[in-house]
Write a protein that holds these residues in place. Structure first.
Motif, PDB file in Angstrom:
ATOM      1  N   ILE A 107       1.042   6.945  -6.707  1.00 32.31           N
ATOM      2  CA  ILE A 107      -0.013   7.938  -6.931  1.00 32.31           C
ATOM      3  C   ILE A 107       0.522   9.352  -6.676  1.00 32.31           C
ATOM      4  O   ILE A 107       0.283  10.281  -7.456  1.00 32.31           O
ATOM      5  CB  ILE A 107      -1.221   7.668  -5.998  1.00 32.31           C
ATOM      6  CG1 ILE A 107      -1.824   6.303  -6.310  1.00 32.31           C
ATOM      7  CG2 ILE A 107      -2.250   8.758  -6.109  1.00 32.31           C
ATOM      8  CD1 ILE A 107      -2.781   6.301  -7.450  1.00 32.31           C
ATOM      9  N   LEU A 108       1.289   9.502  -5.585  1.00 32.31           N
ATOM     10  CA  LEU A 108       1.806  10.834  -5.266  1.00 32.31           C
ATOM     11  C   LEU A 108       2.722  11.337  -6.371  1.00 32.31           C
ATOM     12  O   LEU A 108       2.662  12.505  -6.768  1.00 32.31           O
ATOM     13  CB  LEU A 108       2.544  10.805  -3.930  1.00 32.31           C
ATOM     14  CG  LEU A 108       1.652  10.622  -2.710  1.00 32.31           C
ATOM     15  CD1 LEU A 108       2.485  10.573  -1.435  1.00 32.31           C
ATOM     16  CD2 LEU A 108       0.627  11.742  -2.623  1.00 32.31           C
TER      17      LEU A 108
ATOM     18  N   THR B  64       0.978   4.104  -2.804  1.00 30.10           N
ATOM     19  CA  THR B  64       0.743   5.510  -2.475  1.00 30.10           C
ATOM     20  C   THR B  64       1.838   6.387  -3.072  1.00 30.10           C
ATOM     21  O   THR B  64       1.573   7.470  -3.593  1.00 30.10           O
ATOM     22  CB  THR B  64       0.702   5.687  -0.940  1.00 30.10           C
ATOM     23  OG1 THR B  64      -0.138   4.672  -0.410  1.00 30.10           O
ATOM     24  CG2 THR B  64       0.150   7.034  -0.558  1.00 30.10           C
TER      25      THR B  64
ATOM     26  N   VAL C 186       0.849  -1.196   0.000  1.00 25.93           N
ATOM     27  CA  VAL C 186       0.000   0.000   0.000  1.00 25.93           C
ATOM     28  C   VAL C 186       0.882   1.242   0.000  1.00 25.93           C
ATOM     29  O   VAL C 186       0.615   2.222  -0.710  1.00 25.93           O
ATOM     30  CB  VAL C 186      -0.936  -0.010   1.226  1.00 25.93           C
ATOM     31  CG1 VAL C 186      -1.816   1.226   1.238  1.00 25.93           C
ATOM     32  CG2 VAL C 186      -1.793  -1.264   1.216  1.00 25.93           C
ATOM     33  N   ALA C 187       1.979   1.196   0.769  1.00 26.72           N
ATOM     34  CA  ALA C 187       2.879   2.348   0.834  1.00 26.72           C
ATOM     35  C   ALA C 187       3.496   2.623  -0.539  1.00 26.72           C
ATOM     36  O   ALA C 187       3.529   3.771  -0.999  1.00 26.72           O
ATOM     37  CB  ALA C 187       3.973   2.092   1.870  1.00 26.72           C
TER      38      ALA C 187
END
Lengths: 328, 338, 380
Positions: A309-310, A306, A302-303
């Motif tokens: 996406i960032l 993320t 998940v990290a």
């Protein structure tokens, strides 16, 4: 002379300081883990970025090529050489590793070329969606061939490198970790030299810049693209072998997860940029290891996602990439 | 030699004004401080040998490339310029959500329900900002201007402002019919939204029906009567170019940008296309900006011509003036006449 | 093509066709009623009736309906708007969990099934918007990889947030729908079947309406050429986002239905295989062709759920050692993979191309008759 030196020295200095900080933060063991993972991700990310740079295709099957590479290495070790446990004789060990790696890289390179020839080349002028869909199809074909051939459960990878460790600044590091990092660095330098110094490398760069112009200048586009796929798959094959050595067991869906992380690394570094891909690989590995250190191992994916996406929101061109205008 | 447009007072009759537009790619300056003015109802041409920077300049005006410096005004509004503080935009999406979110976490200590509601509010504000950034409604653009962010109009906003365009290498919707291509061009002139379509409201059906009639009119206008149900990719080359013009006209623009409208055409098709352009100017009062490398095409129909060479404007004037200009002859007509 | 028909002396068939074209929505609804009433009878005929009893068939048809719904939703994203969504199952998962949270003893909340259909769709669409907003500004390939990641992350979140979702064990005992006091049960598959058919029929009507609207044209324009679409005044990002959100909402709807029928939800149901299967259905059925995709989904689901198992039993019964050891179910994803590549290389318009895609040169001057042919809905 001086600006050239500065061009190399500054990033090297920044990198060294960053690594030192990470080392102090994480401690020897986790630092070694992160470096090893980063080396593997970097090897795969290079393939994504090279293929994207030259044919503008996200090769979804690349992660699975990596996975097939680890199975090929496993098969060579067990079936051809009959290896199961550690090889204690250093000379034998080095020789075996060299042979297995060479054979894996060659085999995977040929498979990569074959995939390009059969599944991507006929669609070079088709709508954008078509090669993406075949890529995902190829990914599934590779996964399921392996699942059928070796079974859906994890398969042991022969641990031929002894688990010996050496001391470094009060911590212990396995020789295997050192070997993996050095191997990855050597392969990356070799790739840079190949792309930068040889005729084929020049052909690759010019094709990536402007395919039509390169063709007019006498570059054989088909050959150049095939070689790009060969190199990408060969690097993934090397990555597959060291992944097996490092993790101890391999599974048919391994390429999916590792591929996703390596792709994130490529985007983070700036897709199309080989140096960026390598740096991105290490950054992603550190993100993952931090998640582990802080006790959120299951959240590491998940990290990483993320991060992806960032990056896409704030800097879609990546750390070192050129501007990919949002309006074109 | 004065044109109709020049006689009118300046300001109101000036439709588009490009001011010192410069575009550099890395170290290479493709367009250097080029000025261009398009009065209402005129046909202006931009010519120059291959590699003169015509297409780059055109792409800046069309809102596809941001200029390195300079600006383009349309109807008195600045539509294109170098972006200012573009990095601030994503931050404005996140900041309200983060502030509200932190408040929510703090409030959570006091009351779980209030905290959860405030966190929900934070998520909502993030959604609203992201959606606003995509749809770019008027309030969002005003907000951006207030925090000092300027971004050039996107191609679709150019159409809304009143600029239509065609492409040098034809870009039709290949797997849609000619009629549908024109209907797509009417997109902004139609109002039916998704809900209308889902419910198949009377209004939506009437509008749809009317759009077909109007699209057929546009097809007829460019000489494609009876070709409406052809797939765009199956039309002959000349017809595809006309269809592109029809699609551009369908958005009812004030200015049409034509990027080499006669490229690849034979003399007869070229003549028909230039006649069509003059006719459209006359009948609909449209303005045109033509980009051409073939000087002969634009001589007959242009009011004024701007000549680019190596990214710089080397001449501007009526066709006669340009034809006689020694720099143009040197740079462009230097080669023996064909 | 040469047979010019005088509109006054139409054959009954031609009259039926033009009638169906003018009343598309009614035609689709009637078509579904027809298909839905024929299918249960069809499975009583010998080769089919020997496979499994009628009630199991009907139950299977409802499950197939879930996939038809998923495929029709993904078709909007992939087929109409030309965006590759590889994490479609994530929205299916979201719809499923939304229902599990909204109508089960686990959370002690009891919102009836029917409003939950809407809630599931809306929440899935909202998450679709959140995911699509940052990524749809970029080139199409990025969306593919981001959705691939999203498809992995969503089940992982449901797995890891075990205090909220019971992790691997999943949430069980979810309530079944109820309509005016009539309770749905597992023993009687017919109410589910009817509900599914109704959902499918309505969805198909709505999708055909959208396809033929201004929005549908904008989707296709974006698919064909994004820059040209933008230069025609289309806000390409909004348009893509709408397609993405609509696809997500359909998957959310499918998730609510599937969960109400299974009465259980766990993170293992939403692997990449689901996304991949639905993509294969869309590609095989013919991207952009609503009834083709529905047919493709039905055929693939039936092959997967019935035919492969029957093949296994058939070869088992033959007592040929090699054939006996082959598990055909194991090969299904390999076959899908090969099918995807082969379709893209050989027949990109799909197995059931619409006459619209087949159309090469239309030699009539009748410009107005340009609505997509709706009669084909009958065949679905």
């Amino acid at each position: 002379m001086t600006p050239d030196f500065r061009r190399i020295a500054r990033p090297l200095g920044i990198g060294a300081v960053a690594l030192l900080v990470e080392y102090l933060l994480l401690g020897t063991q986790q630092f070694a883990n992160a470096m090893t993972l980063g080396a593997i991700y970097a090897l795969i990310a290079l393939g994504y970025t090279m293929v994207y740079g030259i044919v503008e295709l996200i090769n979804f099957a690349h992660g699975d090529v990596f996975m097939v590479g680890s199975f090929l290495a496993m098969w060579i070790m067990t079936t051809v050489f009959g290896l199961v446990g550690p090889v204690t004789n250093l000379l034998n060990l080095v020789g075996l590793l060299a042979i297995v790696m060479f054979a894996t890289m060659l085999g995977m390179g040929l498979i990569g070329m074959f995939i390009e020839r059969v599944a991507y080349r006929p669609l070079r002028h088709a709508p954008r969606l078509a090669p993406l869909i075949t890529a995902i199809g190829v990914s599934f074909i590779l996964q399921n061939i392996i699942a059928v051939a070796f079974g859906p459960s994890p398969v042991n990878f022969p641990q031929i490198v002894p688990a010996d460790k050496f001391d470094l600044l009060g911590g212990k590091i396995a020789y295997l970790n050192l070997f993996i990092v050095i191997l990855a660095v050597v392969l990356m330098i070799a790739l840079q030299l190949f792309v930068g110094r040889t005729r084929l490398g020049r052909a690759m760069r010019s094709t990536a810049q402007d395919r039509e112009a390169a063709e007019l200048m006498g570059v054989d586009i088909n050959q150049t693209i095939a070689i790009t796929f060969f190199i990408a798959a060969a690097l993934a094959g090397a990555g597959g072998m060291v992944q097996g050595l490092y993790a101890g067991s391999i599974k048919f869906d391994l390429g999916f997860y590792v591929g996703l992380k390596a792709f994130t690394a490529a985007v983070l570094g700036g897709i199309g940029n080989t140096t960026g891909a390598a740096i991105g690989g290490f950054i992603i590995a550190f993100v993952e290891v931090y998640a582990t250190v802080l006790g959120y191992t299951q959240w590491s994916e998940v990290a990483v996602f993320t991060v992806l996406i960032l990056v896409l929101v704030f800097r879609p061109s990546g750390l070192l990439g050129q501007q990919l205008g949002e309006r074109t | 030699m004065t044109t109709v447009a020049v006689d009118r007072p300046p300001g109101s009759n000036l439709l588009l004004r490009a001011h010192k537009v410069t575009k550099a790619f890395g170290g290479l300056v493709a367009v250097k401080e080029v000025d261009l003015e398009i009065p209402r109802g005129s046909i202006i041409s931009l010519i120059g040998p291959n590699g003169a920077g015509k297409t780059t300049f055109f792409n800046v005006i069309a809102g596809i490339l941001d200029p390195t410096s300079g600006a383009v005004e349309f109807d008195g509004q600045q539509v294109v310029a170098r972006p200012v503080r573009a990095w601030l935009e994503p931050i404005t999406w996140v900041v309200p959500a983060v502030i509200v979110g932190v408040l929510g976490v703090l409030a959570y200590q006091a009351s779980a329900v209030a905290g959860a509601l405030i966190v929900l509010l934070a998520i909502l504000s993030l959604i609203v900002m992201l959606l606003a950034a995509i749809v770019r409604p008027a309030w969002y653009r005003r907000f951006l201007l207030r925090v000092g962010v300027f971004k050039s109009a996107r191609p679709n906003e150019m159409v809304r402002a009143g600029i239509g365009r065609t492409f040098q290498n034809i870009r039709l919707f290949a797997n849609m019919t000619a009629l549908e291509n024109v209907q797509v061009g009417m997109h902004l002139k139609m109002t039916a939204n998704a809900a209308d379509a889902l419910l198949s409201t009377r209004r939506a059906r009437a509008e749809e029906k009317e759009s077909v009639t109007r699209a057929l009119n546009f097809l007829e206008l460019v000489g494609l009567k009876g070709r409406g149900s052809f797939m765009a990719k199956n039309l002959p080359y000349g017809d595809q170019r006309r269809l592109e013009v029809a699609r551009a006209l369908a958005s009812e623009p004030a200015l049409v940008l034509l990027d080499e409208p006669t490229a690849g055409m034979n003399p007869k098709e070229t003549r028909e296309m230039t006649e069509l352009i003059s006719r459209l100017r006359h009948d609909l009062g449209l303005s045109f900006l033509l980009i051409e490398h073939d000087m002969k095409v634009v001589m007959g129909i242009s009011d004024r011509i701007t000549v680019l060479d190596h990214g710089e404007r080397i001449a501007e004037g009526t066709p006669e003036e340009v034809r006689r200009n020694p720099r143009v002859i040197e740079a462009y007509l230097g080669k023996p006449p064909e | 093509m040469t047979a010019v028909s005088n509109p006054r002396v139409q054959s009954p068939w031609a009259r039926l066709r033009s009638g169906a074209r003018n009343h598309r929505s009614i035609t689709i609804l009637l078509g579904w009623v027809l298909v839905a009433s024929v299918l249960p009878v069809l499975v009583l005929i010998p080769p089919l009736s020997t496979f499994q009893p009628q009630s199991l068939w009907i139950d299977g048809f409802s499950n197939a309906g879930v996939f038809i719904l998923l495929a029709m939703g993904l078709n909007v994203v992939v087929g109409l708007a030309g965006l590759l969504d590889l994490g479609y199952a994530a929205f299916f998962a979201i719809g499923s969990y939304v229902y599990a949270f909204g109508d089960s003893p686990f959370t002690n909340v009891q919102i009836p099934f029917w409003p939950m259909l809407l809630v599931g769709a809306i929440i899935a669409a909202t998450l679709g918007l959140l995911l699509g907003a940052p990524t749809l500004r970029l080139r199409g390939d990025y969306l593919a990889i981001v959705t691939l990641g999203f498809g992995e992350i969503v089940p992982a979140v449901f797995l890891n947030a075990s205090s909220l979702t019971k992790g691997t064990n999943g949430i069980g005992g979810i309530y079944k729908p109820e309509l005016f006091g009539f309770k749905f049960t597992l023993e009687n598959p017919v109410p589910y079947y009817i509900t599914m058919v109704a959902i499918l029929a309505v969805t198909m009507v709505l999708l055909y309406r959208l396809q033929g609207s201004r929005l549908g044209r904008a989707w296709m324009a974006v698919r064909e050429d994004e820059l040209a679409a933008a230069s025609s005044g289309i806000n390409t990002i909004t348009t893509k986002l709408l397609a993405f959100a609509l696809g997500a909402s359909t998957a959310g709807l499918a998730g609510v239905f599937a969960t109400s029928k299974l009465t259980f939800v766990g993170p293992g149901q939403f692997g990449f295989q689901v996304s991949f299967t639905v993509l294969a259905m869309v590609v095989l059925g013919g991207m952009g062709n609503i009834w083709g995709v529905a047919t493709g989904a039905f055929v693939i689901y039936t092959i997967q759920a019935v035919v492969l198992k029957e093949l296994n039993q058939f070869f088992q019964a033959l007592h040929v050692p090699i054939l006996q050891s082959i598990d055909f179910v194991q090969y299904q994803y390999l076959l899908y993979g090969i099918a995807l590549v082969a379709m893209m290389l050989l027949r990109p318009e799909g197995l059931f191309p619409s006459s619209r895609r087949r159309q090469e040169l239309h030699a009539t001057s009748d410009d107005v008759a340009d609505v997509p042919p709706p009669t084909e809905a009958l065949d679905a």
